[in-house]
Enzyme design. Structure first.
Site, short mmCIF file in Angstrom:
data_model
loop_
_atom_site.label_atom_id
_atom_site.label_comp_id
_atom_site.label_asym_id
_atom_site.label_seq_id
_atom_site.Cartn_x
_atom_site.Cartn_y
_atom_site.Cartn_z
N ALA A 318 0.72 -1.39 0.06
CA ALA A 318 -0.37 0.21 0.07
C ALA A 318 0.82 1.50 0.16
CB ALA A 318 -0.89 -0.10 1.74
N HIS A 448 16.26 7.41 25.33
CA HIS A 448 16.83 6.40 26.54
C HIS A 448 15.62 5.99 27.01
CE1 HIS A 448 18.76 3.05 28.81
NE2 HIS A 448 18.82 3.45 29.93
#
Length: 482
Positions: A318, A448
């Site tokens: 798609a 992080h």
């Protein structure tokens, strides 16, 4: 004002229509059913909606891993098919409604009915509008973009009415006790995960010696092992020669001489371009088997006629169709303005995603393909088990592998198997699009704790194998050195 006709309202078609309209064209979009095409109505979106319910059921089964007690036993939780079907349809309806609103906002004229090209600039549309009386209308334009999509491939041995296609599987009329899925490609393995989570005994019969043809061998091996852990039975290197109905069961005769019996047999052997019956052959458009042939600017051999998406074969995704649709619209408008077309597609930078448990995603070249292309590849591979976010989520299965050219450090590809793989792959796709080197990639700071840090760790490991190991000047982190 230039006039553009677009045949087909799937991802390639609506992307082309919206792009052309946004740049000042008068656009007519022809769609026989509903906007959104296969992907939105009977493909990507409903499949992922069903897979989300399957994932929730899997989460319930592992609730104890997250220190949760007192929850209902997952073994007695059942799928409410009526509710799931309603949820699937509501998601689809919402997205179709958004497309319809966008078409109105951009003043795209949407015409329902069967479209047919009768000349390079003329589209004839036939529709009965529910009256039972056919009526035809003629539409003229300056350029035409073909986006007629694809249809499920039907094997002659599996053309019986009792054989399911993916459309039947998405109808959610039943959850079979036992199901045979013919085809171990993307469609087959995704449905296998869903039905296995819902409690079905699942068999995959695949002609090739491995699942997911074209994917990296390591990814395929690990996914096969994961599927088997989920109870999926694999019958590789074999095919279904014939199928027959015996009472309420279906019996499949395999090429190795054995037989399998199940409640349902589903064919998932891929899709083929839907190009017949639109007048393309009569106009002399060139074909490559069932796919329309186009040049790098997505123009057919007939000037002023472009084609995109599944109709031209290739990756048949798609998001590929959307990119092609936008490019074709820009090229059509450029040529109508007397300018040379410039928009092309970098197919190497288009990701492929598989929404299994765990997820699989890939972009660019894997090591074997890079060698075949003449590169000297190096790789950095880091495991999910070394990532803090993945461990906290209980998703330690999998790895990220980044492929780079040993001489230049250019990033060539990425393979991911694990949680959030289909989201993470966009980072690697952008790196390939921008022709980034490992050093370029290492300069990006990743938040992080995130699973995306695995990509940075993979880049650090790849950097140690380059001819110029001091290229980045980066001190390796502990995680990357493991």
């Amino acid at each position: 004002m230039p006039k553009i006709s677009v045949i087909g309202g799937g991802p390639g078609g609506y992307a082309a229509a919206f792009e052309a309209a946004a740049h000042g064209a008068e656009v007519t979009l022809f769609e026989q059913r509903r906007l959104g095409g296969t992907c939105l109505n009977v493909g990507c979106i409903p499949t992922k909606t069903i897979l989300r319910s399957a994932h929730a059921l899997r989460d319930l089964a592992h609730a104890g891993d997250f220190a949760l007690t007192g929850l209902p036993d997952a073994a007695i939780v059942r799928v409410d098919l009526d509710a799931l079907r309603e949820r699937k349809e509501s998601v689809v309806d919402e997205l179709v409604g958004q497309l319809e609103q966008e078409a109105k906002r951009l003043r795209v004229t949407v015409v329902e009915g069967q479209a047919r090209l009768v000349s390079p600039n003329t589209v004839a549309v036939t529709d009965d509008k529910g009256s039972g009386t056919l009526s035809s209308h003629i539409y003229e334009s300056d350029a035409v973009i073909i986006a007629t999509g694809s249809e499920p491939t039907v094997l002659p041995a599996l053309s019986a009415p009792f054989v399911w296609t993916s459309d039947d599987a998405l109808a959610l009329t039943e959850i079979p006790y036992e199901i045979i899925i013919v085809g171990g490609g993307v469609i087959g393995v995704e449905f296998a995960c869903a039905y296995a989570a819902f409690g079905s005994t699942v068999h995959i019969v695949e002609l090739m010696p491995a699942l997911l043809p074209g994917f990296d061998a390591r990814v395929v091996r690990m996914l096969a092992a994961a599927l088997q852990q989920q109870g999926v039975q694999l019958h590789l290197g074999t095919s279904v020669e014939a199928a027959r109905q015996e009472g309420s069961r279906v019996v499949a005769a395999l090429s190795d001489g054995s037989e399998l019996a199940a409640d349902v047999l589903m064919t998932a052997v891929g899709r083929a371009p839907r190009t017949a019956g639109f007048g393309f052959e009569e106009l002399g458009l060139d074909y490559d088997r069932r796919a329309l042939k186009v040049d790098e600017h997505l123009q057919t051999n007939v000037p002023g006629i472009y084609a995109v998406g599944d109709a031209i074969g290739g990756m048949m995704l798609a998001h590929t169709a959307e990119a092609e649709g936008r490019a074709a619209a820009r090229n059509a408008l450029a040529q109508l303005a007397g300018k040379a077309p410039t928009a092309t597609i970098n197919y190497r930078a288009i990701p492929a995603c598989v929404y299994t448990f765990p997820e699989v995603a890939a972009v660019g070249l894997h090591s074997a393909a890079a060698k075949e292309a003449g590169y000297t590849p190096v790789s950095g591979l880091v495991k999910y088990a070394g990532n803090g976010k993945a461990l906290a989520e209980g998703a330690s299965e999998g790895y990220v592998e980044l492929i780079a050219d040993k001489q230049t450090g250019e990033i060539l590809g990425c393979q991911i198997l694990g949680a959030h793989a289909v989201e993470l792959i966009a980072i690697a796709a952008e790196a390939i699009t921008q022709q980034m080197t490992v050093a370029d990639f290492q300069r990006t700071v990743f938040a992080h704790p995130t699973v995306s840090e695995l990509l940075h760790g993979a880049a650090e490991l790849a950097a140690t194998k380059l001819d110029d190991k001091m290229e980045s000047g980066t001190i390796l982190s502990g995680a990357a050195q493991q």
